[in-house]
Write an enzyme that holds these catalytic residues in place. Structure first.
Site, PDB file in Angstrom:
ATOM      1  N   ASP A 336       0.869  -1.165   0.000  1.00 27.26           N
ATOM      2  CA  ASP A 336       0.000   0.000   0.000  1.00 27.26           C
ATOM      3  C   ASP A 336       0.915   1.226   0.000  1.00 27.26           C
ATOM      4  OD1 ASP A 336      -2.408   1.545   0.328  1.00 27.26           O
ATOM      5  OD2 ASP A 336      -1.747   1.887   2.377  1.00 27.26           O
ATOM      6  N   THR A 338       0.508   4.597   0.702  1.00 26.67           N
ATOM      7  CA  THR A 338       0.497   5.498   1.846  1.00 26.67           C
ATOM      8  C   THR A 338       0.913   4.762   3.109  1.00 26.67           C
ATOM      9  OG1 THR A 338      -1.312   6.701   0.805  1.00 26.67           O
ATOM     10  CG2 THR A 338      -0.897   7.134   3.146  1.00 26.67           C
TER      11      THR A 338
END
Length: 822
Positions: A336, A338
């Site tokens: 992911d 972020t």
């Protein structure tokens, strides 16, 4: 309540609320009813006196959360094993019928068991201390004040606050709800979050994906059944891994081989041969003991335990021990963006008014939006930092309605009453979601995305309804710059070098994510795909996953489907993340890795938690797993070669009706020099080879031919010696010649396994050879181990047979490598 960086919250379905899928735990305690606050009122929580009273009544959340086995369980698991029982009985027998040097194998087992207990106890202490650091601490209201407490301190009737990413730790009933949406998929399998209102039940094990609120605990401790399930699921374990189950399978087969062989050997030595009784018993035990690969289980436990301690020093909490092994087998890592490639915070670089909007007015809208959400995500926090309430001497407008951000929607919104009394409604989120395809503004946004910048669109909603409908008026672009993790580039480079494919999966714009990945040097970062165009067919999705490296606008359910698609192609998948939108994928991935600063929900389902929030720790975990698996595979071959040649020697002795050639002291010496000491060093050495499947087959395809060659060479030397020597002392001379052959062949097996050579591996093999040579030349050691080479003909014959066996070993290993792969 503690704020968390949640760029992507959780999945939700906008629209009307649905009834809860389950209502277990919704009933209030009939004996000690829990008072719920009137709707619309803020619950102040219990008083200190009420908490003390409920603790005294035992109404406390006392479910034990353990990260490891207790000391008693560790001792029991290491001491009371099947093979320790067998060896213990044989040891007691030998203490009565033979000299102490024939009982050395028993002292070795005691030392091994002690080492196993100490190492696992060290691992337990490391895990327990890290578990305290990583423990979720819910925010509870008591005496009208909100404070964080440990999960086990919650009592019946406590009012517990909830925010995005928070895990529901006990069963309860909603007391307050502000657009509260709860994901119960881990309990019910239903992917759609449930909108909760005051009076609705919430279950332990579910988690908040959007909004906030508070709930009153109605079932705590062991009464909360879902909490018990969660505790069982996340408990540290030493079992259920391919490595350990493979060793168990091997030990089962060894037992089947050992029992009939041992019975035949006992009959052969005690009945058929008319020998001295004590000498017959000693040689019988000498034939049985080496069949047991007793040190293999010990070394596996020690290797795992030391791995836990090493990772613990790097602030890496291994919640399930096989995760170390699992990550070593991974060939695809899904990241992911972020919180993994980028740090949680962001900075506003520019605000571009659109359609002639007044810049000062846009700033006021952003200031008001920042004040509308008590639990801002990272994007909104950047806006708050840039336009704080009271900045420029202007206060935020009055909020009349608010809609929290959701990764399913990709936008948030709020409605206001402005200072002049007029009403307005605004949306803030992904431009390519809020704008129709072909809008000219999207071209401008595309150029910004290509630079790795994140762009949010501020749009006015003329209808006043907080929904992305046609007619929304683009008002401004908010350009954000993400902070790249300084260690991310090196970590991506490491995975590329290790032939581990990296897939970046994000809820952000695909081009923007690709630009960020490109800055970090990710191979294939230019191959981006918007997940809204992702095929739904699992096979087609798997093809798209293999062909592309960066995926944007991914919903939480799609993340889960993408992991499943990769697994359907035989990939071993690791998933990293820190937001609640990652929970479903983390749960389904072969290995889930959560950041320590991530939401409670992600930390609860992940097998590995990086408490220092450093993505750069992952290579250490991979390396540790590879070290454990690769080295245990190596040393298992050593142990099982010994088992194979011991069983075959016993069978040959029974069939030939001759004395067993060895006393226990001889095989203790051989096992120590060719297996025990070198295996300990080899098991803890660095090893970067990627773990391969089929552990049992890989070990046995080398151990069986090695054991057969060793047994054949040793028995050949023994038979030749029986015809060469006669008179008193003949048996000792025959044993010495056979021991020399077996030692040299076993040393060659060790030399093969020690490859590729380094200075310390060469030194290790040489030291073991020197140790045996010292035994042969020092008089008192010759007497102690009953080893004395007689004459020159037989010793050199033994060496010649060992050289021929070594050549056969080389040929057989190379043939197996070509036939089956290394």
């Amino acid at each position: 309540m503690t704020q968390r960086a949640l760029d992507s919250s959780g999945e939700q379905t906008p629209g009307s609320p649905r009834p809860a899928m389950i209502d277990a735990g919704a009933e209030l305690d009939p004996v000690h009813p829990v008072d719920l606050p009137p709707s619309g009122h803020r619950a102040t929580g219990l008083t200190t006196a009420e908490v003390a009273e409920r603790v005294a009544r035992g109404e406390v959340n006392d479910v034990p959360v353990r990260s490891s086995r207790s000391l008693t369980e560790i001792v029991r698991a290491n001491v009371f094993t099947r093979f320790n029982l067998i060896i213990g009985v044989l040891w007691v027998i030998m203490l009565f019928v033979a000299p102490i040097q024939d009982s050395l194998f028993g002292f070795v087992i005691v030392a091994n068991t002690g080492i196993g207990i100490i190492q696992e106890w060290r691992a337990k202490r490391t895990l327990d201390s890290l578990a305290v650091i990583g423990e979720a601490k819910p925010t509870v209201r008591r005496d009208g004040v909100a404070a964080e407490v440990s999960t086990h301190e919650i009592v019946l009737g406590d009012v517990i606050e909830l925010g995005p990413g928070d895990k529901v730790v006990v069963d309860g009933t909603v007391a307050e709800a502000d657009s509260l949406e709860v994901d119960e998929s881990l309990l019910t399998g239903e992917a759609d979050p449930v909108l909760k209102r005051p009076g609705d039940p919430v279950m332990s094990g579910s988690f908040v994906v959007a909004g906030g609120g508070a709930f009153t605990a109605t079932k705590v401790g062991r009464e909360a059944y879902a909490a018990q399930l969660a505790e069982e699921a996340s408990r540290f374990t030493l079992v259920h891994s391919e490595l350990r189950s493979g060793i168990s399978t091997i030990l089962k087969y060894v037992t089947w081989m050992m029992v009939p062989t041992a019975i035949g050997l006992i009959i052969s030595q005690l009945v058929v041969k008319d020998n001295n009784f004590k000498d017959s018993v000693a040689r019988t035990v000498g034939g049985i003991v080496p069949m047991i690969p007793e040190g293999l289980v010990l070394l596996t436990s020690v290797a795992f335990a030391i791995g836990v301690v090493r990772l613990g020093r790097k602030q890496c909490l291994v919640q399930e021990l096989p995760a170390i092994e699992g990550l070593a087998r991974v060939d695809v890592v899904c990241l992911d963006k972020t919180g993994t490639l980028t740090e949680g915070g962001m900075d506003i670089t520019e605000v571009r008014p659109l359609n002639g909007s007044d810049e000062a007015y846009v700033h006021q809208v952003l200031r008001s939006l920042g004040s509308s959400d008590p639990r801002p995500n990272a994007s909104l926090q950047a806006i708050i930092d840039a336009y704080p309430a009271g900045g420029d001497g202007k206060a935020a407008w009055t909020v009349t309605e608010a809609m929290p951000f959701s990764s399913a929607r990709k936008y948030s919104g709020a409605a206001f009453t402005e200072t002049d009394g007029t009403s307005s409604a605004w949306l803030l989120g992904a431009p390519d979601v809020l704008l129709p395809e072909g809008d000219p503004t999207l071209d401008e946004i595309e150029h910004l995305n290509e630079q790795g910048l994140r762009v949010l669109l501020l749009a006015r909603v003329p209808s006043g309804e907080l929904d992305a409908a046609e007619g929304d008026v683009p008002t401004a672009l908010v350009v954000l710059e993400q902070r790249l993790r300084p260690d991310a580039a090196e970590t991506l480079k490491y995975f590329a070098q290790q032939n581990v494919a990296t897939k970046v999966i994000s809820g952000d714009n695909a081009v923007s994510v690709g630009a960020v990945a490109g800055k970090l040097g990710l191979a294939g970062a230019e191959n981006t795909l918007d997940a809204r165009r992702m095929p739904t067919d699992p096979d087609e999705m798997a093809t798209a996953m293999e062909q592309n490296a960066v995926f944007g606008r991914v919903t939480p359910q799609q993340k889960r489907d993408m992991v499943a698609a990769l697994q359907s192609r035989g990939h071993t998948v690791a998933m990293t993340g820190d937001g609640v939108n990652d929970v479903l994928a983390l749960k389904d991935a072969d290995i889930g890795v959560s950041m320590g600063s991530g939401s409670e929900a992600t930390r609860a389902v992940a097998q590995i938690v990086l408490l220092n929030n450093s993505f750069a720790t992952l290579p250490s975990v991979v390396a540790e797993g590879r070290r454990v698996i690769g080295n245990i595979t190596r040393v298992a071959t050593l142990f099982l070669t010994k088992t194979v040649y011991s069983v075959l020697l016993a069978i040959l002795v029974v069939c030939s009706q001759v004395e067993y050639p060895f006393l226990p002291r001889h095989l203790t010496l051989l096992a120590t020099l060719t297996i025990g000491v070198p295996a300990f060093f080899l098991a803890l050495a660095p090893n970067k080879e990627r773990a391969q499947p089929h552990f049992v087959r890989r070990v046995m395809r080398y151990a069986i031919p090695s054991g057969v060659i060793a047994a054949a060479a040793t028995f050949t030397t023994y038979l030749i010696a029986r015809h060469h020597y006669s008179g008193p002392g003949a048996l000792e001379a025959e044993t010495s010649a056979a021991t020399l052959t077996l030692f040299l062949v076993a040393m060659w097996v060790l030399a093969i396994i020690a490859r590729p050579y380094t200075w310390w591996r060469i030194g290790l093999v040489a030291a073991m050879g020197l140790g045996f040579l010292i035994v042969l030349v020092v008089p008192w050691l010759q007497d102690f181990f009953a080893l004395k080479l007689v004459g020159t003909t037989l010793p050199w014959t033994a060496v010649g047979i060992a050289v021929a066996a070594a050549a056969l070993l080389e040929l057989s290993w190379r043939w197996v490598g070509r036939r089956f792969g290394a």
